[in-house]
Design a protein around this motif. Structure first.
Motif, PDB file in Angstrom:
ATOM      1  N   ILE A   9      40.363  46.678  42.244  1.00 45.93           N
ATOM      2  CA  ILE A   9      39.716  47.665  41.369  1.00 45.93           C
ATOM      3  C   ILE A   9      38.252  47.831  41.762  1.00 45.93           C
ATOM      4  O   ILE A   9      37.754  48.956  41.881  1.00 45.93           O
ATOM      5  CB  ILE A   9      39.860  47.254  39.887  1.00 45.93           C
ATOM      6  N   VAL A  13      36.736  51.360  43.163  1.00 43.76           N
ATOM      7  CA  VAL A  13      35.655  52.059  42.449  1.00 43.76           C
ATOM      8  C   VAL A  13      34.425  52.174  43.341  1.00 43.76           C
ATOM      9  O   VAL A  13      33.804  53.242  43.425  1.00 43.76           O
ATOM     10  CB  VAL A  13      35.323  51.340  41.121  1.00 43.76           C
ATOM     11  N   GLY A  34      39.815  52.919  38.668  1.00 44.78           N
ATOM     12  CA  GLY A  34      40.324  51.560  38.474  1.00 44.78           C
ATOM     13  C   GLY A  34      41.726  51.560  37.898  1.00 44.78           C
ATOM     14  O   GLY A  34      42.584  50.779  38.320  1.00 44.78           O
ATOM     15  N   ASN A  38      45.073  50.102  39.582  1.00 47.97           N
ATOM     16  CA  ASN A  38      45.866  49.115  38.852  1.00 47.97           C
ATOM     17  C   ASN A  38      47.312  49.560  38.693  1.00 47.97           C
ATOM     18  O   ASN A  38      48.233  48.763  38.808  1.00 47.97           O
ATOM     19  CB  ASN A  38      45.229  48.873  37.485  1.00 47.97           C
ATOM     20  N   SER A 114      39.769  47.304  34.322  1.00 49.16           N
ATOM     21  CA  SER A 114      39.196  48.592  34.707  1.00 49.16           C
ATOM     22  C   SER A 114      38.046  48.978  33.786  1.00 49.16           C
ATOM     23  O   SER A 114      37.032  49.537  34.247  1.00 49.16           O
ATOM     24  CB  SER A 114      40.266  49.689  34.698  1.00 49.16           C
TER      25      SER A 114
END
Length: 127
Positions: A9, A13, A34, A38, A114
């Protein structure tokens, strides 16, 4: 698993922020990136769990159930109660249900991760 998920994640990002957003990213976009990352990881993990439980180690479920029975017996629970509890829970001790439960739990944890990563990594443009 969680460390790999968090790392993925963070990398997703960071990459999206630096490569596609010119170094800036809002909380919402960071969370969306994120979450999508995931979701992909959760799907792959669920597929892997199903393949592992159904094809690679099909007897593992029996071992898990037996370990649960042994643990309950060691704690002094009545054998009839243990057996009744195992019958009630037997619907979830199969590869498809384990994969679904794994997907749900990883997705839930991924949402939390996230949110945290998005809060830390957001970088708004100065106006």
């Amino acid at each position: 698993t969680y460390a790999i998920m968090i790392g993925g994640i963070v990398l997703a990002v960071k990459n999206h922020r630096d490569e596609n957003q010119k170094g800036f990213i809002t909380f919402v976009k960071a969370f969306g990136t994120g979450f999508k990352t995931n979701l992909i990881v959760s799907i792959i993990q669920a597929i892997w769990l199903y393949v592992f439980m159904a094809l690679i180690a099909p007897n593992m479920m029996d071992q898990i159930m037996q370990a649960s029975i042994d643990k309950a017996a060691a704690q002094g629970q009545d054998p009839e109660q243990v057996e009744a509890g195992m019958k009630m829970m037997s619907w979830m001790f199969n590869p498809p249900m384990m994969a679904v439960m794994g997907f749900i739990s990883l997705t839930f944890m991924g949402v939390i991760f996230s949110l945290i990563v998005a809060a830390i990594m957001k970088r708004d443009q100065a106006q």
